[in-house]
Enzyme design. Structure first.
Site, short mmCIF file in Angstrom:
data_model
loop_
_atom_site.label_atom_id
_atom_site.label_comp_id
_atom_site.label_asym_id
_atom_site.label_seq_id
_atom_site.Cartn_x
_atom_site.Cartn_y
_atom_site.Cartn_z
N LYS A 51 0.86 -1.19 0.00
CA LYS A 51 0.00 0.00 0.00
C LYS A 51 0.89 1.24 0.00
O LYS A 51 1.88 1.30 0.72
CB LYS A 51 -0.89 -0.02 1.24
N HIS A 53 0.74 5.81 -0.78
CA HIS A 53 0.07 7.03 -1.23
C HIS A 53 0.94 7.78 -2.23
O HIS A 53 0.60 8.89 -2.63
CB HIS A 53 -0.23 7.94 -0.03
N ARG A 75 -10.67 8.26 -4.62
CA ARG A 75 -11.86 8.52 -3.81
C ARG A 75 -12.53 9.80 -4.23
O ARG A 75 -11.90 10.73 -4.70
CB ARG A 75 -11.46 8.63 -2.34
N SER A 83 -12.96 12.23 5.58
CA SER A 83 -12.05 11.25 6.18
C SER A 83 -10.80 11.95 6.71
O SER A 83 -10.33 11.66 7.82
CB SER A 83 -11.67 10.20 5.14
#
Length: 119
Positions: A51, A53, A75, A83
């Protein structure tokens, strides 16, 4: 894990699916015991899930030559803002109103900038 749910339950998600740049996000003085996920990723057997970003251009150059499978998740910006607001309240002790946070978010200000009273 070949859908081995029992095996998956026996290990924390962050160990099975490391967040690549987690330690770097902790700043110059990460808390003691913060895992070095870059090292951990190198030790994982293939195939592995990672994972991140980071944008593609900041990932290792081998991503273009070895052609791994990449899942890109995007998103809804409104959902991401809500969030991020809750994340900032928990991790950066933001105590201001949601509206003020959104103003900083829209202006591209992140912690600690979005958390200042003058944003």
């Amino acid at each position: 894990n070949n859908l081995d749910f029992e095996k998956a339950k026996s290990s924390y998600l962050y160990l099975r699916f490391p967040f690549l740049e987690f330690k770097a996000m902790c700043g110059d003085h990460p808390p003691e015991g913060t895992p070095d996920n870059i090292k951990k990723v190198r030790e994982l057997a293939s195939p592995r899930l990672i994972k991140s970003h980071l944008p593609l251009e900041l990932l290792p150059k081998q991503i273009w030559t070895k052609k791994p499978k990449v899942i890109y998740v995007f998103r809804n910006p409104k959902d991401a803002a809500v969030s991020y607001y809750h994340h900032t309240k928990i991790w950066h002790n933001y105590v201001g109103p949601l509206e003020l946070f959104f103003e900083g978010y829209i202006q591209g200000k992140g912690p600690p900038l979005c958390c200042q009273t003058d944003c």
